[in-house]
Design a protein around this motif. Structure first.
Motif, short mmCIF file in Angstrom:
data_model
loop_
_atom_site.label_atom_id
_atom_site.label_comp_id
_atom_site.label_asym_id
_atom_site.label_seq_id
_atom_site.Cartn_x
_atom_site.Cartn_y
_atom_site.Cartn_z
N SER A 84 -27.77 16.80 -10.66
CA SER A 84 -27.08 17.90 -11.34
C SER A 84 -27.37 17.97 -12.84
O SER A 84 -27.05 18.96 -13.48
N TRP A 105 -25.95 27.39 -22.21
CA TRP A 105 -25.27 27.62 -20.93
C TRP A 105 -24.31 28.80 -21.00
O TRP A 105 -24.07 29.47 -20.00
N TYR A 149 -15.68 19.24 -19.82
CA TYR A 149 -14.58 19.82 -19.06
C TYR A 149 -13.69 18.70 -18.58
O TYR A 149 -14.15 17.77 -17.90
N HIS A 154 -22.62 14.07 -14.46
CA HIS A 154 -22.62 15.24 -13.58
C HIS A 154 -22.41 16.49 -14.42
O HIS A 154 -21.45 16.60 -15.18
N SER A 187 -21.97 20.68 -14.35
CA SER A 187 -21.67 21.83 -13.53
C SER A 187 -22.31 23.07 -14.15
O SER A 187 -21.93 23.46 -15.26
N GLN A 188 -23.28 23.66 -13.46
CA GLN A 188 -23.89 24.89 -13.97
C GLN A 188 -22.88 26.03 -13.96
O GLN A 188 -22.91 26.89 -14.84
N ARG A 189 -21.98 26.04 -13.00
CA ARG A 189 -20.98 27.09 -12.93
C ARG A 189 -20.09 27.08 -14.17
O ARG A 189 -19.79 28.11 -14.75
N LEU A 190 -19.68 25.89 -14.59
CA LEU A 190 -18.83 25.75 -15.77
C LEU A 190 -19.64 25.61 -17.06
O LEU A 190 -19.10 25.80 -18.15
N TYR A 217 -20.26 19.18 -18.75
CA TYR A 217 -20.21 17.88 -18.11
C TYR A 217 -18.77 17.61 -17.71
O TYR A 217 -17.84 18.10 -18.34
N MET A 218 -18.58 16.81 -16.69
CA MET A 218 -17.25 16.49 -16.20
C MET A 218 -16.71 15.27 -16.94
O MET A 218 -17.39 14.26 -17.08
#
Length: 180
Positions: free
Chosen positions: A11, A98, A126, A156, A158-161, A164-165
């Motif tokens: 990811s 992004w 995030y 990780h 997230s392309q949607r968000l 990074y988590m």
């Protein structure tokens, strides 16, 4: 299978270092700083450069904006009017590229029509506990600006968000410093 020493996190985004030789009818270049867009200018297709700062002496059509919001609004208008064959090149830190990527996808561009080039260390985090976004540098830990939880920055992405988590680093303090 990946070669030894390569990044194995699926990811985690991979960025270009220069524009691809893909044909384009028109190119839109979006840069946090116009000086960073120089590697993208060596291409025969006509281009328009949108930037937040800096100017180029090149004979390229340029528009400079006083704020990210103004740039995003202009880009959205251009993307809504874009013809088939338009390619988008974005250069800046991860938070910037992004955000522009999500705008372009929402406007109808395909992922293959967008090229991202990273410059700068700022990235978006995030918090999975309170859904707060915040900008951080390259550090692996951060305090959440929303809930105060000490977060481990996972690799990780997230392309949607576009982030990074961040997960709780210390399970004995799942509510941060200021909460019971």
């Amino acid at each position: 299978m990946t070669a030894p020493g390569t990044d194995t996190i699926f990811s985690k985004p991979r960025y270009r270092t220069a524009a691809s030789p893909q044909p384009a009818r028109r190119r839109l270049l979006v840069a946090q700083d116009a000086a960073c867009a120089v590697p993208l200018l060596d291409h025969p297709a006509p281009a328009l450069l949108l930037s937040l700062g800096g100017e180029l002496a090149a004979d390229i059509q340029q528009e400079r904006f006083p704020s990210p919001a103004a740039l995003y609004l202009r880009l959205q208008l251009l993307l809504e009017q874009a013809e088939v064959g338009t390619r988008l090149y974005v250069i800046g830190d991860e938070t910037f590229v992004w955000h522009v990527y999500r705008l372009a996808r929402h406007a109808g561009l395909l992922g293959d029509e967008i090229e991202l080039i990273k410059s700068g260390a700022r990235r978006r985090l995030y918090c999975v506990h309170c859904a707060t976004f915040q900008d951080i540098g390259e550090e692996g830990e951060a305090n959440c600006s929303g809930c105060g939880v000490r977060l481990l920055v996972r690799e990780h992405f997230s392309q949607r968000l576009g982030a990074y988590m961040g997960v709780c680093l210390d399970p004995s303090r799942p509510y941060g410093e200021d909460r019971p």
